[in-house]
Design an enzyme around this catalytic site. Structure first.
Site, PDB file in Angstrom:
ATOM      1  N   GLY A   1       2.635  70.697 -45.546  1.00  0.00           N
ATOM      2  CA  GLY A   1       1.235  70.302 -45.663  1.00  0.00           C
ATOM      3  C   GLY A   1       0.392  70.977 -44.606  1.00  0.00           C
ATOM      4  O   GLY A   1      -0.545  70.396 -44.049  1.00  0.00           O
ATOM      5  N   GLY A   2       0.715  72.234 -44.329  1.00  0.00           N
ATOM      6  CA  GLY A   2       0.125  72.959 -43.203  1.00  0.00           C
ATOM      7  C   GLY A   2      -1.209  73.602 -43.460  1.00  0.00           C
ATOM      8  O   GLY A   2      -1.616  74.488 -42.704  1.00  0.00           O
TER       9      GLY A   2
ATOM     10  N   ASP B   1       1.836  74.035 -48.762  1.00  0.00           N
ATOM     11  CA  ASP B   1       0.736  73.144 -49.140  1.00  0.00           C
ATOM     12  C   ASP B   1       0.481  73.368 -50.626  1.00  0.00           C
ATOM     13  O   ASP B   1       1.174  74.152 -51.282  1.00  0.00           O
ATOM     14  CB  ASP B   1      -0.530  73.394 -48.313  1.00  0.00           C
ATOM     15  CG  ASP B   1      -1.322  72.099 -48.082  1.00  0.00           C
ATOM     16  OD1 ASP B   1      -1.584  71.392 -49.087  1.00  0.00           O
ATOM     17  OD2 ASP B   1      -1.658  71.789 -46.934  1.00  0.00           O
TER      18      ASP B   1
ATOM     19  N   HIS C   1      -1.453  60.639 -41.409  1.00  0.00           N
ATOM     20  CA  HIS C   1      -2.664  59.818 -41.251  1.00  0.00           C
ATOM     21  C   HIS C   1      -3.551  59.852 -42.497  1.00  0.00           C
ATOM     22  O   HIS C   1      -4.489  59.062 -42.605  1.00  0.00           O
ATOM     23  CB  HIS C   1      -3.441  60.222 -39.990  1.00  0.00           C
ATOM     24  CG  HIS C   1      -4.371  61.390 -40.169  1.00  0.00           C
ATOM     25  ND1 HIS C   1      -5.514  61.556 -39.417  1.00  0.00           N
ATOM     26  CD2 HIS C   1      -4.324  62.464 -41.009  1.00  0.00           C
ATOM     27  CE1 HIS C   1      -6.137  62.653 -39.791  1.00  0.00           C
ATOM     28  NE2 HIS C   1      -5.435  63.226 -40.746  1.00  0.00           N
TER      29      HIS C   1
END
Length: 375
Positions: free
Chosen positions: A247-248, A272, A312
């Protein structure tokens, strides 16, 4: 009968002297005198605390509820006019409001009203009445990464926050009443049934603004390699994948690693969604891999799986699913899991307001949160 009163002239004189000394110190302060980022953060925290003690209730109301929203308005209009970029392209010198109006095609009287507010907030420099100069801040607004923030806040975050009070009231003020596909963002955008990332997939313009804004945010933070020494990943390493950035986004962090260890580029993986990695900025040798982290991790036995500000974005159940998908790919005793996240401190008054404002943004946008160490 007379009333005795204490003699406070000495105390008042001492207080006045301290105030004068403090004013002199503040006026003489230069940013270049700061030795480290830690010292700078401490000074900002102390100044913020001092201001909160100094201001009256009305001044506090005005600063947060009137002045700050007016800054956002003024910046958005100036960014729409491309004021700062055109100003820079025109030589970047001191300019009058009339000259800036001519440069942007805006009515002078109208533009002057926005310029005045930016100047009184010290975001723009006033060199003479009606004459202005760019600042480090406005020049930063000329870059795509910092310049994306007024647009991102205007079109994504502020509308979500505006919808939140009614959404929370209608749902009985329950922390778990918001979901990834049915929260304040969905109410604001009329997209119930879609996550914010589904929305970005069908709105590439807003997705680009978001990615640019996150790049700007990352650029101002200390490098993850200054927190976790990259040499730790090179000790006792075997052949095969070295680092998988899960997920970079477009590769801000994996590129930092590549620049520090260019000979390891072919062993680095950026993952990603397809629409995101299509704009990857990392070096050619880095393997760019479209991947949804809600599906099993295809790269096995890497030295490290790295997630920066991924968890998050998701409630606990989704965050656990992301981590569960990594477990089968990891090699026991060899692979490491690296999480780069904001941590909410127990004593929140010692934190930056960024921590709590980002937490409220995650609540509205993703039904997620910034977490404590125990969470």
């Amino acid at each position: 009968m007379t009333k005795a009163t204490p003699n406070t002239n000495g105390d008042r004189g001492h207080s006045a002297g301290c105030s004068t000394d403090l004013l002199h110190l503040l006026n003489a302060f230069e940013n270049t005198s700061i030795d480290s980022e830690i010292e700078r953060s401490q000074l900002i925290s102390a100044a913020t605390t001092f201001l909160a003690r100094l201001q009256s209730p009305w001044e506090t109301i005005r600063r947060h509820l009137v002045d700050s929203p007016a800054v956002q308005l003024s910046l958005k209009v100036c960014m729409d006019l491309e004021l700062f970029r055109k100003w820079k392209d025109a030589g970047n010198g001191d300019k009058t409001a009339a000259e800036l109006a001519q440069l942007t095609g805006c009515d002078e009287e109208l533009l002057q009203r926005f310029l005045r507010h930016l100047a009184v907030e010290h975001l723009l420099a006033e060199v003479a009445p009606g004459t202005y100069a760019q600042t480090e801040f406005t020049l930063a607004m000329c870059t795509p990464h910092f310049g994306a923030w007024p647009q991102y806040m205007h079109e994504t975050v502020l509308d979500t926050w505006k919808a939140m009070p009614k959404v929370l009231a209608d749902r009985g003020y329950k922390n778990d009443s918001l979901t990834v596909i049915d929260g304040a963002f969905q109410v604001a955008t009329h997209t119930t049934g879609q996550s914010i990332f589904d929305y970005f997939a069908s709105h590439p313009g807003q997705a680009k603004t978001f990615n640019n804004a996150m790049t700007g945010y990352g650029a101002e933070r200390c490098s993850w390699l200054d927190i976790f020494p990259s040499t730790n990943l090179l000790e006792n390493v075997v052949e095969g994948p070295l680092l998988v950035d899960v997920g970079g986004s477009i590769g801000h962090d994996v590129e930092k690693f590549r620049k520090r260890h260019p000979d390891k580029a072919s062993r680095l993986v950026l993952q990603d969604l397809p629409a995101v990695v299509g704009d990857a900025i990392c070096g050619d040798q880095v393997q760019v891999m479209p991947h949804n982290f809600f599906e099993p991790q295809p790269v096995r036995h890497a030295r490290a799986y790295y997630l920066h500000s991924v968890l998050h974005d998701w409630p606990d159940a989704n965050a656990l699913q992301i981590l569960e998908n990594l477990k089968p790919a990891m090699k026991h005793g060899y692979s490491k899991l690296l999480l780069n996240e904001i941590v909410v401190l127990d004593k929140i008054s010692t934190s930056s307001p960024q921590v709590t404002s980002f937490d409220l943004a995650m609540m509205g946008l993703c039904a997620a949160q910034e977490r404590t160490e125990l969470m």
